[in-house]
Design a protein around this motif. Sequence first.
Motif, short mmCIF file in Angstrom:
data_model
loop_
_atom_site.label_atom_id
_atom_site.label_comp_id
_atom_site.label_asym_id
_atom_site.label_seq_id
_atom_site.Cartn_x
_atom_site.Cartn_y
_atom_site.Cartn_z
N VAL A 1 129.36 33.74 -18.36
CA VAL A 1 129.51 34.31 -17.03
C VAL A 1 130.22 33.30 -16.13
CG1 VAL A 1 127.48 35.80 -17.19
CG2 VAL A 1 127.24 33.49 -16.26
N LYS A 2 130.99 33.81 -15.18
CA LYS A 2 131.55 32.95 -14.15
C LYS A 2 130.43 32.54 -13.21
CE LYS A 2 134.65 36.07 -13.12
NZ LYS A 2 135.79 36.77 -12.46
N GLY A 3 130.41 31.28 -12.83
CA GLY A 3 129.32 30.75 -12.03
C GLY A 3 128.30 29.98 -12.86
N ASN A 4 128.43 30.03 -14.18
CA ASN A 4 127.48 29.35 -15.05
C ASN A 4 127.51 27.83 -14.83
OD1 ASN A 4 125.66 28.86 -17.13
ND2 ASN A 4 127.20 28.98 -18.73
N ARG A 5 126.35 27.22 -14.98
CA ARG A 5 126.23 25.76 -14.96
C ARG A 5 125.28 25.33 -16.07
NH1 ARG A 5 127.75 23.38 -9.84
NH2 ARG A 5 127.84 24.88 -8.12
N TRP A 6 125.58 24.20 -16.69
CA TRP A 6 124.67 23.61 -17.67
C TRP A 6 124.96 22.12 -17.76
CZ3 TRP A 6 129.10 26.14 -18.74
CH2 TRP A 6 130.03 25.52 -19.58
N ALA A 7 124.01 21.37 -18.31
CA ALA A 7 124.16 19.93 -18.44
C ALA A 7 123.84 19.51 -19.87
CB ALA A 7 123.24 19.20 -17.46
N THR A 8 124.58 18.53 -20.36
CA THR A 8 124.51 18.12 -21.77
C THR A 8 123.97 16.70 -21.89
OG1 THR A 8 126.36 19.58 -22.30
CG2 THR A 8 125.87 17.84 -23.87
N THR A 9 123.17 16.50 -22.93
CA THR A 9 122.47 15.23 -23.14
C THR A 9 122.61 14.78 -24.59
OG1 THR A 9 120.82 15.88 -21.48
CG2 THR A 9 120.21 14.11 -22.97
N LEU A 10 122.81 13.49 -24.78
CA LEU A 10 122.81 12.88 -26.11
C LEU A 10 121.37 12.58 -26.51
CD1 LEU A 10 124.28 11.38 -28.49
CD2 LEU A 10 124.25 9.35 -27.01
N THR A 11 121.03 12.86 -27.77
CA THR A 11 119.69 12.55 -28.26
C THR A 11 119.78 11.87 -29.63
OG1 THR A 11 117.55 13.47 -28.90
CG2 THR A 11 119.47 14.85 -29.30
N ALA A 12 118.75 11.12 -29.93
CA ALA A 12 118.64 10.51 -31.26
C ALA A 12 117.75 11.33 -32.18
CB ALA A 12 118.08 9.09 -31.14
N ASP A 13 117.21 12.46 -31.67
CA ASP A 13 116.25 13.24 -32.45
C ASP A 13 116.34 14.71 -32.08
OD1 ASP A 13 114.19 14.07 -34.09
OD2 ASP A 13 112.60 13.30 -32.79
N ILE A 14 117.40 15.37 -32.49
CA ILE A 14 117.58 16.77 -32.09
C ILE A 14 116.54 17.67 -32.75
CG2 ILE A 14 119.24 17.51 -33.88
CD1 ILE A 14 120.82 18.74 -31.41
N LEU A 15 116.08 17.30 -33.94
CA LEU A 15 115.04 18.11 -34.58
C LEU A 15 113.72 18.03 -33.82
CD1 LEU A 15 115.63 17.63 -38.41
CD2 LEU A 15 116.16 19.61 -37.00
N GLY A 16 113.45 16.87 -33.20
CA GLY A 16 112.25 16.76 -32.39
C GLY A 16 112.29 17.71 -31.20
N ILE A 17 113.46 17.87 -30.60
CA ILE A 17 113.61 18.80 -29.48
C ILE A 17 113.49 20.23 -29.98
CG2 ILE A 17 115.24 19.63 -27.73
CD1 ILE A 17 116.21 16.67 -27.57
N LEU A 18 114.08 20.53 -31.14
CA LEU A 18 113.94 21.86 -31.72
C LEU A 18 112.48 22.18 -31.99
CD1 LEU A 18 115.21 24.43 -32.95
CD2 LEU A 18 115.38 23.18 -35.12
N ASN A 19 111.72 21.19 -32.44
CA ASN A 19 110.29 21.42 -32.68
C ASN A 19 109.58 21.89 -31.41
OD1 ASN A 19 110.58 20.59 -35.33
ND2 ASN A 19 109.85 18.51 -34.96
#
Length: 343
Positions: free
Chosen positions: A92-110
Motif C-alpha cells: 500500500v502507498k503510505g506503508n512504513r516498516w523498519a528493518t533490523t539485523l539479528t544473529a538469531d532469526i530462528l529465535g525471533i521466529l520461535n
Amino acid sequence: MNANNNTTIGGIYEVCIGVTDAVSAIQYWQQFGYQIGKIGELTATTAYQLYGVNSPLQAIRLHHQNTDHGLIRLMIWQNPTSAGLGVSSMKVKGNRWATTLTADILGILNHAEAAKAIGENILYTQPHWEVIYNKDKKSRPFVEPLVGVREMLLLQPLTRQVLFQRFGYNVPNYGHINDHAPLQTSQFTHVGIVVQDDSKEILKFYEEVLGLLRVRDDVETTYESSLAGREIFELNPEEKFIHTAFDDPLSSQTDFMAVRSGRLYIIRFPENITLKSRFADAQPGSLGMCLYTYKVQKIETYFQRVRESAAKQITEIVSNEFAENSFSFVAPDGYFWTLVESN
C-alpha cells in the motif's frame, strides 16, 4: 538545491511509533536491545504546530547501545487520530516498516510462532533465503560458502518489522548487534516506504533537497526472482517492484563493505498496479510506525531548501518534545517527515 559542505544530514535518525501503553512498548523493545533515553512532552498547541495533531503528547526516546541513528521515539498521544496500519498489507502507498539485523532469526521466529499459538494478532513469514550481493555468482552447495541472508516479515498491531540474518559475510558499519539483548539484534539498519511514480521524479527530493546519497538505484524484484519479496509484498505472477536506496552521504555508492546503516528504501510499484493509499494511517497522531526523522546541522538551511521545493504542509521551526529545534513537512511522494537539529 544540491547539498553542500555547509550542511550535514545523517542516516535515518528515529522511527517514531505511536503507542497507548508505554510500559509494554518499552518492555518489547528492550528485547531488541533498546533502552530508555530522554523523556519529554508537548502541549496540544505545540503538537499541532509541529505535527498537525491537536492532542497533548508524551514521548520517550529509546537508544541502542552507543549508536547515533536507528533510534526509536515512542509517541503517546492523549487523543490518537488513527489506529494505524496494524497488520495490514505491505502493498500500500503510505506503508512504513523498519528493518533490523539479528544473529538469531530462528529465535525471533520461535517467539512469533508462540505468539500466534496463544491467539495474538500477528502476521509473519518464514525466514527466506535471499542473495543480496553478487546475485549472478553461482556457489556449489556443501562445497563452497553460501553468501546471503535469511529475511522475514513480522507484523503486529503497533510494529512493522523486517528482520535479517547474514551468512558468509559482514558489513562493519551496517548494524551493530547488541549481544546482550535477548533477541540479539541491532538498531534499525534501514526503513522503507512504498510509492508509485514511473517517472522517478519524486525521488529527486531526497537527493537534491535533503542531500542524501542515492545508491542501489533501479533494483528490480519480481514474483519469480524473490520468494521473500513475493511474500512480503504480496506479488502476483509477473508483478514486480523496483527499489532505490538513499544513504547517509558518508556511505558509499561503489563499495558495499563501506556502506553505513540508516538507509531509506523507496519501493516503487508500477503505476499500472492498483494500490490503496494509507497515508492517513501512517503519520503523526497514528498508532504504530507513523514517522521517520533525520537529524541535521544548520536546520535553517534545510528549512529554506524544503520551502523552495515541492514539499507541502511545511511547519515553522519549533521546539520538539526534547527541546530540539525541529520542523515537519510532507514530501512530494506524500510521506510526512520531521527534521531535528543536532545539538
